[in-house]
Design an enzyme around this catalytic site. Structure first.
Site, short mmCIF file in Angstrom:
data_model
loop_
_atom_site.label_atom_id
_atom_site.label_comp_id
_atom_site.label_asym_id
_atom_site.label_seq_id
_atom_site.Cartn_x
_atom_site.Cartn_y
_atom_site.Cartn_z
N HIS A 147 0.84 -1.21 0.00
CA HIS A 147 0.00 0.00 0.00
C HIS A 147 0.88 1.26 0.00
O HIS A 147 2.04 1.23 0.41
CB HIS A 147 -0.93 0.00 1.22
CG HIS A 147 -0.17 -0.01 2.52
ND1 HIS A 147 0.40 1.12 3.06
CD2 HIS A 147 0.12 -1.02 3.36
CE1 HIS A 147 1.01 0.82 4.18
NE2 HIS A 147 0.86 -0.48 4.39
N GLU A 206 -2.08 -7.60 6.70
CA GLU A 206 -0.83 -7.42 7.42
C GLU A 206 -0.75 -8.32 8.64
O GLU A 206 -1.78 -8.76 9.18
CB GLU A 206 -0.67 -5.95 7.84
CG GLU A 206 0.64 -5.61 8.53
CD GLU A 206 1.90 -5.90 7.71
OE1 GLU A 206 2.14 -7.09 7.38
OE2 GLU A 206 2.64 -4.96 7.41
#
Length: 193
Positions: free
Chosen positions: A10, A89
């Site tokens: 990201h 994550e």
């Protein structure tokens, strides 16, 4: 197992800019992060026709926001984005949202330890992270060609799995937000934006 994977992290978030850990918590992209996401999309367009690549993303907001910008840059609709919880994550336990310099001052020598991010109280063990990433990689339902928007720690571990790296080699990999990786024919290529 997918045969061709573009692995994107990201774009920069507010917490990245503040040097805070995120893990499963979230913060929005900064203006730089949105520009990085657009640069990812532009670089992907230069890679040729990717219409047959599925666009998968972690369901966490920062990855979803990055994927939406990438999709728009590629001329895809938001509905083309597929959330995939197995690539989110690593959970960083009690260190989520903490300021990195504060963690390092409280834990002398931590910064020199490979993979220190997941050493905190309540953090997701490396074995569990590997297991869920392998589950995704080995799932027959996983598309063969993928543009994947994920995260720093998850990306390092996933690239380590794809390349059969040992732990020390795996943790020495970078976590760029101005480049991404392409894995094909058992080789990993870095693509700068």
């Amino acid at each position: 197992m997918p045969t061709d994977i573009f692995l994107l992290r990201h774009g920069q978030t507010e917490f990245n800019a503040q040097r805070r850990l995120q893990g499963h918590c979230d913060s929005p992209l900064t203006a730089l992060g949105r520009a990085q996401a657009r640069a990812y999309g532009q670089a992907l367009k230069r890679c040729g026709n990717l219409d047959d690549y599925a666009l998968l993303t972690s369901p966490l907001g920062r990855a979803m926001e990055t994927a939406a910008i990438v999709a728009d840059t590629l001329g895809r609709t938001p509905e083309s984005i597929i959330p995939e919880p197995r690539i989110k994550e690593a959970g960083l336990g009690e260190w989520e949202q903490e300021h990195i310099p504060d963690i390092h001052s409280s834990w002398p020598g931590l910064e020199a330890m490979p993979g220190w991010y997941i050493k905190g109280p309540g953090a997701e063990p490396l074995s569990a992270l590997r297991e869920r990433l392998l589950h995704w990689l080995e799932d027959p339902a996983t598309p063969q060609k993928v543009i994947l928007v994920s995260h720093g720690v998850t990306g390092v571990v996933l690239r380590g799995l794809l390349q059969n790296l040992g732990d020390d080699e795996m943790w020495r990999q970078d976590k760029p937000q101005d480049a991404f990786y392409y894995f094909s024919h058992n080789r990993l290529h870095r693509i700068s934006c």
